[in-house]
Design a protein around this motif. Structure first.
Motif, short mmCIF file in Angstrom:
data_model
loop_
_atom_site.label_atom_id
_atom_site.label_comp_id
_atom_site.label_asym_id
_atom_site.label_seq_id
_atom_site.Cartn_x
_atom_site.Cartn_y
_atom_site.Cartn_z
N GLN A 353 0.83 -1.21 0.00
CA GLN A 353 0.00 0.00 0.00
C GLN A 353 0.86 1.25 0.00
N HIS A 354 1.96 1.22 0.76
CA HIS A 354 2.89 2.35 0.76
C HIS A 354 3.54 2.52 -0.61
N ARG A 355 3.88 1.42 -1.23
CA ARG A 355 4.50 1.46 -2.56
C ARG A 355 3.53 2.03 -3.59
N MET A 356 2.26 1.59 -3.55
CA MET A 356 1.29 2.10 -4.51
C MET A 356 1.02 3.59 -4.27
N ALA A 357 1.06 4.02 -3.02
CA ALA A 357 0.89 5.45 -2.74
C ALA A 357 2.01 6.26 -3.38
N ARG A 358 3.23 5.74 -3.36
CA ARG A 358 4.35 6.42 -4.00
C ARG A 358 4.18 6.42 -5.52
N VAL A 359 3.64 5.32 -6.07
CA VAL A 359 3.39 5.26 -7.51
C VAL A 359 2.40 6.35 -7.91
N ARG A 360 1.33 6.47 -7.15
CA ARG A 360 0.31 7.49 -7.48
C ARG A 360 0.88 8.90 -7.34
N GLU A 361 1.71 9.11 -6.33
CA GLU A 361 2.32 10.43 -6.15
C GLU A 361 3.26 10.74 -7.32
N GLN A 362 3.99 9.74 -7.77
CA GLN A 362 4.87 9.94 -8.92
C GLN A 362 4.07 10.25 -10.18
N GLN A 363 2.95 9.55 -10.37
CA GLN A 363 2.11 9.81 -11.54
C GLN A 363 1.50 11.21 -11.48
N ARG A 364 1.09 11.62 -10.28
CA ARG A 364 0.53 12.97 -10.13
C ARG A 364 1.58 14.03 -10.46
N TYR A 365 2.78 13.84 -9.93
CA TYR A 365 3.85 14.81 -10.18
C TYR A 365 4.22 14.85 -11.66
N LYS A 366 4.23 13.67 -12.31
CA LYS A 366 4.56 13.61 -13.73
C LYS A 366 3.51 14.35 -14.56
N ALA A 367 2.22 14.19 -14.18
CA ALA A 367 1.15 14.89 -14.89
C ALA A 367 1.30 16.40 -14.75
N GLU A 368 1.72 16.85 -13.58
CA GLU A 368 1.92 18.28 -13.37
C GLU A 368 3.08 18.82 -14.21
N GLN A 369 4.04 17.95 -14.53
CA GLN A 369 5.20 18.37 -15.31
C GLN A 369 4.99 18.18 -16.81
N GLY A 370 3.75 17.93 -17.21
CA GLY A 370 3.46 17.81 -18.63
C GLY A 370 3.70 16.43 -19.20
N GLY A 371 3.80 15.41 -18.35
CA GLY A 371 3.94 14.04 -18.83
C GLY A 371 5.36 13.63 -19.15
N ARG A 372 6.36 14.45 -18.83
CA ARG A 372 7.74 14.09 -19.12
C ARG A 372 8.24 13.02 -18.17
N ASP A 373 9.16 12.16 -18.69
CA ASP A 373 9.76 11.14 -17.84
C ASP A 373 10.56 11.81 -16.73
N LEU A 374 10.44 11.27 -15.53
CA LEU A 374 11.10 11.86 -14.36
C LEU A 374 12.28 10.99 -13.97
N LEU A 375 13.27 10.90 -14.85
CA LEU A 375 14.35 9.95 -14.64
C LEU A 375 15.12 10.23 -13.36
N HIS A 376 15.44 11.50 -13.14
CA HIS A 376 16.27 11.81 -11.97
C HIS A 376 15.46 11.70 -10.68
N ARG A 377 14.19 12.07 -10.74
CA ARG A 377 13.34 11.91 -9.56
C ARG A 377 13.18 10.43 -9.23
N GLU A 378 13.00 9.60 -10.26
CA GLU A 378 12.85 8.17 -10.02
C GLU A 378 14.15 7.55 -9.54
N ALA A 379 15.27 8.00 -10.13
CA ALA A 379 16.56 7.49 -9.69
C ALA A 379 16.82 7.85 -8.24
N GLY A 380 16.44 9.06 -7.86
CA GLY A 380 16.64 9.48 -6.49
C GLY A 380 15.77 8.73 -5.51
N SER A 381 14.64 8.20 -5.98
CA SER A 381 13.75 7.46 -5.09
C SER A 381 14.27 6.07 -4.80
N GLY A 382 15.29 5.62 -5.55
CA GLY A 382 15.82 4.29 -5.33
C GLY A 382 15.11 3.22 -6.11
#
Length: 672
Positions: A353-382
């Motif tokens: 459930q914690h993992r899926m919450a992070r997935v949804r947060e990442q999707q929300r943030y990506k939508a706010e950034q215009g749908g661009r891949d968030l490579l560095h944000r994802e890399a920083g998340s581990g």
């Protein structure tokens, strides 16, 4: 440029071509290294392969035999590149550059401006340090989370490839981050890594125990072969929960206790605390089906928890139960560290459930950034965040707990065909009462379909099995009633056979005689027959009787890992028969006091709801066992017949004592 083509036919040399000339021999391009005229007047060309099929190979050609043709640059015709932003030309140039290695003496970085990343000087130092060793670079990178270790590896690999030293790359990494590693090396550095077969499995097929999971895997292999299995993760639900917990570096739950050991620990806790108001079975059930099922993390939450169908429990009693639960968990945490399957499932559900919450947060943030891949944000998340599966298929859904369902719900995003489940509430044997709608799994209306046609059990056996659960009400896993109305079989066969005996020993000897006759007279393999008993002690006694003189019948007890292999009659408890199938099934010791067990009588007046639950579970167990038979079902008991059997069973039953004495009917009178 990639469409460049010669204007005319290549020129055939009249003499030895000079070094550096590009020639075409046998449809491949070669670079001339040396050429000379032999004493016989024939010119000889020494060349190195330049085109993809022969690149790097050396060869020697004879002018008259091989017919080399010179490729002249001035004959090349440039074609227009109509691709957007000259994409094809740029890819062509990139390919040429990659095929042109740098000299090893050049230790400076050559590609830092060509990678898709924000340049950080400290991320370049590992590659510079490694390339300083021109012979055999070795490097250990150790750093805290989020500073870009994956990017540092990509920079080094890219530089090695640019120098012609990265023809073969092996990546060894934990499975959960392998896809992330592949994704980042491709998107940031254009380095393609091929994942091993079976790693990317978008479909989960799960069921209650390992026996059923192994059977499903074998059936799936027969349907689609190994190629299909590479796309489907087949695993039991408890094993899946353990895999989830094992991925988390801070989770150390210890080895799980089996059901008997867990009950013994409850006995120990009650004795140490001096509390004898509740028995171990009640406490274990309350812990699994109320506290863990509803996520009660505090005493106050437990005070507010609903207990449908479990009777009333006042606040002082709940306070006492909670104190015992805390003592129980303290004992589990103490050395040696232990856990239970229920606790592992609960922990796995919270992690997912914690993992899926992070997935949804990442999707929300990506939508706010215009749908661009968030490579560095994802890399920083581990981790490269995405749902674990695309589709989930669940077999024997009625036996999964609320924790199991919370975990599964968090493993796949909500949408069409997200979760497909198969279950039968009449076969619920583990007391997991859940309402799927409350757990985010929608099944009502057109989302569900009721199956009524049986292709395994004969009409006669199915009819008798239905009678075992008559009078009980069952739900459809979503708080709606479910019945067996309309269920039918396409097969017809023998009517179930009933045998009564004066004692357990006589019953076991009669069973051995019946089994031996089915084998000797009718040719039924021992492995196609099974004896089902209420408890493990009875299973051991039956196995000893079958193996003793004068029978000498091989027997195999069904354990946690399934029925096993080899020739022998399978023997197991009703719980172990879940999901199995045999040609002939012998239900033994189906007498009053055994099915249901006499201990439930203590709840008839003291705890009526619990009495009803235990009796209902015993009915379901007997129903499961009876429906394991394909061609023949034999039911036996000693003493008085179980209350679940039809009233006519005792009157129509054959006498085991008379049969063994030779005065009864022939045992094969109903055998096929």
């Amino acid at each position: 440029m990639p469409d460049a083509a010669p204007a005319g036919s290549p020129v055939t040399p009249s003499g030895p071509p000079p070094a550096g000339t590009v020639i075409e021999v046998r449809d491949e391009e070669w670079l001339v290294r040396n050429s000379y005229t032999s004493p016989s007047g024939e010119y000889v060309i020494e060349a190195t392969g330049a085109s993809e099929l022969v690149r790097g190979r050396t060869a020697r050609f004879l002018g008259s035999l091989d017919g080399p043709r010179i490729l002249r640059p001035e004959d090349t015709v440039l074609a227009h590149d109509g691709s957007r932003y000259f994409r094809r030309s740029r890819l062509f140039l990139e390919a040429v550059l990659r095929r042109t290695p740098l000299p090893q003496i050049q230790t400076g970085l050559a590609l830092t401006d060509g990678f898709l990343l924000d340049r950080m000087d400290y991320q370049l130092r590992p590659a510079e340090k490694a390339l300083a060793d021109t012979l055999r670079p070795r490097l250990l990178i150790g750093d805290v989370v989020g500073l870009g270790k994956t990017l540092e590896i990509g920079i080094l690999l890219g530089e090695l490839v640019r120098r012609g030293r990265g023809e073969r790359i092996l990546v060894v990494t934990p499975a959960p981050v392998l896809e992330q590693f592949q994704h980042e090396l491709w998107t940031c550095f254009s380095l393609p890594l091929k994942l091993p077969p079976g790693l990317t499995r978008p479909v989960l097929l799960t069921t209650y125990n390992t026996n059923l999971a192994a059977d499903l895997k074998q059936r799936l292999r027969l349907l689609g072969g190994e190629e299909l299995l590479r796309r489907v993760h087949v695993v039991s639900i408890d094993q899946l929960a353990r895999e989830v917990v094992a991925e988390h570096p801070t989770s150390d739950l210890g080895s799980p206790l089996d059901d008997e050991a867990a009950l013994n620990l409850w006995h120990t806790v009650c004795t140490e605390e001096g509390v004898y108001d509740f028995d171990a079975e009640f406490l274990d059930s309350e812990f699994k089906h109320v506290i863990l099922a509803q996520g009660c993390g505090s005493r106050e939450q437990y005070f507010r928890a609903e207990r449908p169908g479990r009777g009333r429990l006042q606040r002082p009693e709940r306070r006492l139960v909670w104190s015992l639960v805390e003592a129980y968990r303290t004992r589990l945490a103490g050395p040696p560290r232990r856990t239970t399957h229920a606790l592992v499932a609960d922990t796995a559900a919270r992690l997912e459930q914690h993992r899926m919450a992070r997935v949804r947060e990442q999707q929300r943030y990506k939508a706010e950034q215009g749908g661009r891949d968030l490579l560095h944000r994802e890399a920083g998340s581990g981790m490269w965040l995405k749902p674990r599966y695309q589709h989930i298929v669940v077999d024997e859904a009625q036996d999964l707990s609320a924790s199991h369902w919370r975990m599964l719900r968090a493993m796949v995003p909500e949408g069409p065909d997200d979760i497909f489940l198969v279950g039968d509430a009449h076969q619920r044997i583990y007391s997991h009462q859940v309402v799927l709608g409350r757990l985010g799994i929608r099944t009502p209306g057109r989302a569900s379909r009721r199956l009524t046609l049986n292709y395994r059990t004969t009409r006669q056996i199915l009819g008798s099995a239905h009678g075992l659960v008559d009078g009980e009400s069952f739900d459809d896993l979503d708080d709606e009633p479910d019945t067996l109305d309309g269920y039918r079989s396409v097969l017809t066969g023998l009517a179930p056979q009933f045998w009564r005996a004066p004692d357990w020993g006589t019953e076991m000897r009669a069973l051995a005689t019946l089994i031996q006759e089915r084998h000797d007279r009718y040719g039924t393999p021992y492995a196609a027959m099974a004896v089902c008993v209420p408890d493990g002690a009875s299973a051991t006694q039956v196995a000893a009787t079958l193996g003793s003189a004068p029978f000498g019948i091989p027997a195999v007890e069904i354990g946690r890992d399934g029925p096993g292999r080899g020739e022998g009659v399978r023997i197991g408890t009703m719980y172990r028969f879940k999901g199995l199938e045999f040609q002939r099934v012998f239900l033994a010791s189906v007498g009053e006091g055994q099915v249901p067990h006499q201990r439930i009588e203590t709840f008839r007046l003291a705890d009526p709801p619990r009495y009803q639950r235990e009796q209902k579970r015993a009915r379901s167990l007997l129903f499961v066992a009876a429906t394991r038979a394909r061609d023949e079902l034999v039911v036996s008991w000693h003493g008085r017949a179980s209350r679940f059997l039809p009233e006519s069973a005792d009157r129509s039953a054959y006498s085991a004592g008379a049969f063994l004495a030779g005065d009864g009917p022939p045992s094969g009178s109903h055998a096929a």
